[in-house]
Write an enzyme that holds these catalytic residues in place. Structure first.
Site, mmCIF file in Angstrom:
data_model
loop_
_atom_site.group_PDB
_atom_site.id
_atom_site.type_symbol
_atom_site.label_atom_id
_atom_site.label_comp_id
_atom_site.label_asym_id
_atom_site.label_seq_id
_atom_site.Cartn_x
_atom_site.Cartn_y
_atom_site.Cartn_z
ATOM 1 N N LYS A 130 3.685 -2.796 -6.127
ATOM 2 C CA LYS A 130 4.511 -3.556 -5.194
ATOM 3 C C LYS A 130 5.322 -4.563 -6.002
ATOM 4 O O LYS A 130 4.783 -5.221 -6.884
ATOM 5 C CB LYS A 130 3.636 -4.337 -4.212
ATOM 6 C CG LYS A 130 2.995 -3.492 -3.164
ATOM 7 C CD LYS A 130 3.067 -4.190 -1.807
ATOM 8 C CE LYS A 130 2.324 -3.412 -0.742
ATOM 9 N NZ LYS A 130 0.982 -3.896 -0.502
ATOM 10 N N HIS A 133 7.243 -10.382 -4.781
ATOM 11 C CA HIS A 133 8.203 -10.979 -3.850
ATOM 12 C C HIS A 133 7.818 -12.412 -3.514
ATOM 13 O O HIS A 133 6.774 -12.906 -3.938
ATOM 14 C CB HIS A 133 8.356 -10.123 -2.590
ATOM 15 C CG HIS A 133 7.087 -9.968 -1.813
ATOM 16 N ND1 HIS A 133 6.680 -10.879 -0.882
ATOM 17 C CD2 HIS A 133 6.136 -9.012 -1.871
ATOM 18 C CE1 HIS A 133 5.525 -10.498 -0.384
ATOM 19 N NE2 HIS A 133 5.170 -9.374 -0.969
ATOM 20 N N HIS A 136 4.436 -14.026 -2.740
ATOM 21 C CA HIS A 136 3.425 -14.352 -3.755
ATOM 22 C C HIS A 136 3.824 -15.558 -4.611
ATOM 23 O O HIS A 136 3.210 -15.827 -5.632
ATOM 24 C CB HIS A 136 3.159 -13.147 -4.662
ATOM 25 C CG HIS A 136 2.084 -12.243 -4.136
ATOM 26 N ND1 HIS A 136 2.335 -11.252 -3.214
ATOM 27 C CD2 HIS A 136 0.751 -12.194 -4.359
ATOM 28 C CE1 HIS A 136 1.207 -10.634 -2.920
ATOM 29 N NE2 HIS A 136 0.224 -11.191 -3.608
HETATM 30 N N1 ARG Z 1 -4.106 -9.015 -3.690
HETATM 31 C C1 ARG Z 1 -4.372 -9.800 -2.528
HETATM 32 C C2 ARG Z 1 -3.113 -9.962 -1.696
HETATM 33 O O1 ARG Z 1 -2.025 -9.804 -2.215
HETATM 34 C C3 ARG Z 1 -4.861 -11.171 -2.872
HETATM 35 C C4 ARG Z 1 -6.173 -11.209 -3.592
HETATM 36 C C5 ARG Z 1 -6.755 -12.576 -3.578
HETATM 37 N N2 ARG Z 1 -7.980 -12.704 -4.297
HETATM 38 C C6 ARG Z 1 -9.160 -12.232 -3.916
HETATM 39 N N3 ARG Z 1 -10.180 -12.440 -4.696
HETATM 40 N N4 ARG Z 1 -9.330 -11.629 -2.774
HETATM 41 O O2 ARG Z 1 -3.199 -10.247 -0.525
#
Ligand code: ARG
Length: 569
Positions: A130, A133, A136
């Site tokens: 992805k 964007h 984030h």
């Molecule tokens: N990759 C996930 C997202 O973009 C966030 C992960 C956050 N960290 C975790 N340990 N769950 O929504």
């Protein structure tokens, strides 16, 4: 020199002398208020809380304390109703504070409170295939700032990018690549090509249901460690991280670990076994869950009916792994508030497993949504703002402003980079993190507003004043810093360490953002009201010393929120 602590000491002394045998409240420093109107003093101690234990009226207590205050150079006290108000001695403050700041300017606000303690920070945590964007941006900016703040306070920090690199979608992506992709196309198109392939897969899937099965097969091959599947999948990961690293470089963000969801593949067994042993797993329609009804939460799904583990299972494994590996005192998850429930569930399951630390050492550092120029962002509606494009545009816009304002500047591109990127980060970190934000160009890049460029500009102004200063040798005349503007600045500088500490306590970088903004405003006010260089060398030296302290604190403060501080603008 901690102003608040110093005043608190005065109060504690007065309580001990004025009320023999009385127990002083534990946290006088925190009880001290800052009166909204400076006419009422710089700090005020409210006596109401003591009234019960001392069996006296607050005004009477204030009177007694007043008589027993050990009036030092730092402040004088006055009674006003139930308050004991403190007025700082302006010259005394300058005399004490400036030498301390200037003896180690880059250390002002730092501390050793974190010595021997470890903080893990899970932030940015992007998803494979992805494009990076604007959704984030906050996690990246807040996480990076908190890491710098904790470092500054002496903690050992571990920055973790918990990559979203597991899930059935990656099987589909390989299937799509096999059908319609090519090595060239992905090498050249980068992560955008990958997400295009994914979109295409979804469209084709509607017509050809066999595709879904193909995707599933590929995912199974990844799970089983099939060589070809893994090679393609790891290559997708590389492509994603390569794209992201451009953004990370621009933002000057680093990580100590990229252990993402897939890293925990071989660590799931422990979680499931332990949950089973501890009698926490419950079957539900072929799936396994931990029941959380007692805590008014839906069950936490651990294993799906097809045997696959979930996002939550991986987070449980990750918490255990981090505890084992880093022995953290705190583990922060900088993730949007949409995942509030997820983290409450995960933390509760860990607690039920008997890990007491889950209760007070795991913390979800939640934040609000970001919109762009008043428009909500949505991947589904195709309304997406990519971070690399946003940052490029920010640099272009900053460059245009610089060309106009200071055409003679030496390193225009470098400065535009610092200012443009800084403007984006700053606008993200200005308000309390839980508030939703609307990113607007005119606001972010306004050189006169409460913005990154404004604070950076003030820093550059200080640098320029200091560069140009040519003053005869003379002792610093601290008495020359008693005007309202200098005094206000001194107070803000004195309180900077408190802001840094508070930012860490509340995991709230905006406290630092606000502090540097206030200092910048106060300096500009000072600068307009007073000439720095006058015929009086002692006075000039005093104003230069103040400028020098402001410059150092602005630079450090900007660093703590992730901004550069150019010397010239
Ligand atoms: N990759 C996930 C997202 O973009 C966030 C992960 C956050 N960290 C975790 N340990 N769950 O929504």
């Amino acid at each position: 020199m901690d102003l608040r602590a110093r005043i608190a000491d005065l109060v504690a002394g007065a309580i001990a002398r004025g009320f023999e045998g009385a127990e002083a409240p534990a946290d006088i420093a925190r009880m001290l208020e800052v009166p909204p109107d400076p006419v009422l003093g710089d700090f005020a101690f409210p006596c109401f809380q003591l009234s019960k234990s001392l069996r006296k009226g607050p005004p009477q207590i204030a009177q007694t304390l007043m008589q027993h205050i050990d009036a030092p150079r730092l402040a004088r006290a006055e009674v006003k109703g139930g308050y004991l108000n403190f007025f700082l001695n302006r010259q005394g403050l300058a005399e004490e504070l400036l030498p301390v700041i200037l003896s180690a300017p880059e250390r002002w606000g730092s501390s050793r409170e974190g010595t021997g303690k470890t903080v893990c920070l899970d932030y940015s945590s992007i998803n494979i295939a992805k494009r990076f964007h604007i959704g984030h941006l906050s996690t990246t900016a807040i996480g990076n700032s908190l890491k710098r703040i904790y470092d500054f306070l002496g903690y050992r920090t571990v920055g973790i990018n918990h990559l979203g690199d597991w899930g059935t979608q990656f099987g589909k992506m390989i299937a799509a690549y096999k059908h319609w992709g090519s090595q060239d196309m992905v090498e050249q198109g980068g992560v955008q090509a990958l997400s295009d392939l994914y979109v295409l897969f979804h469209q084709e899937e509607q017509q050809d249901p066999a595709l879904e099965e193909e995707g599933r097969q590929w995912f199974k091959r990844i799970e089983d460690g099939d060589e070809e599947a893994l090679r393609i999948f790891n290559w997708f990961k590389e492509i994603t991280l390569k794209d992201a690293s451009r953004v990370y470089d621009l933002l000057d963000v680093q990580f100590d670990s990229y252990a993402g969801e897939s890293f925990y593949n071989d660590k799931m067994g422990r979680v499931v076994d332990e949950l089973q042993q501890k009698n926490l797993l419950k079957e539900s329609d072929g799936a396994y869950v931990v029941d959380l009804e007692e805590w008014s939460m839906p069950p936490c799904l651990i294993i799906k009916s097809d045997g696959a583990t979930l996002y939550a299972t991986r987070d449980i494994a990750a918490a255990l792994y981090r505890k084992d590996t880093y022995d953290f005192d705190k583990c922060l998850y900088v993730v949007a508030y949409q995942q509030d429930l997820h983290f409450r569930q995960v933390f509760k399951v860990l607690e039920l497993m008997g890990y007491d630390w889950a209760k007070d050492q795991l913390e979800h550092v939640s934040f609000g949504m970001i919109s762009y120029e008043g428009e909500a962002l949505s991947t589904r509606k195709g309304n997406i703002v990519y971070l690399d494009e946003l940052l490029d545009k920010a640099q272009e816009k900053a460059l245009a402003i610089i060309e106009e304002k200071s055409p003679g500047l030496q390193d225009k591109t470098g400065t535009a980079r610092a200012v443009g990127v800084g403007a984006v980060i700053f606008s993200d970190l200005f308000n309390s993190r839980i508030k939703d934000i609307d990113f607007r160009w005119d606001r972010a890049l306004n050189f006169d507003g409460e913005t990154g460029p404004y604070v950076q500009y003030t820093h550059a102004r200080c640098s320029s004043v200091l560069r140009k200063a040519d003053v005869a040798d003379s002792a610093i005349d601290y008495a020359a810093l008693q005007d309202d503007e200098a005094f206000q600045l001194l107070k803000l500088l004195a309180l900077f360490p408190e802001a840094v500490r508070e930012a860490a306590q509340r995991n709230e970088p905006s406290v630092v953002t606000r502090a540097v903004t206030e200092i910048a405003k106060a300096y500009n006010k000072f600068y307009y009201e007073h000439r720095i260089l006058t015929e009086d060398a002692g006075q000039s030296r005093a104003r230069l010393a103040l400028t020098s302290a402001v410059q150092a604190v602005l630079k450090q403060g900007l660093f703590l929120i992730g901004l550069e501080a150019p010397e010239q603008m």
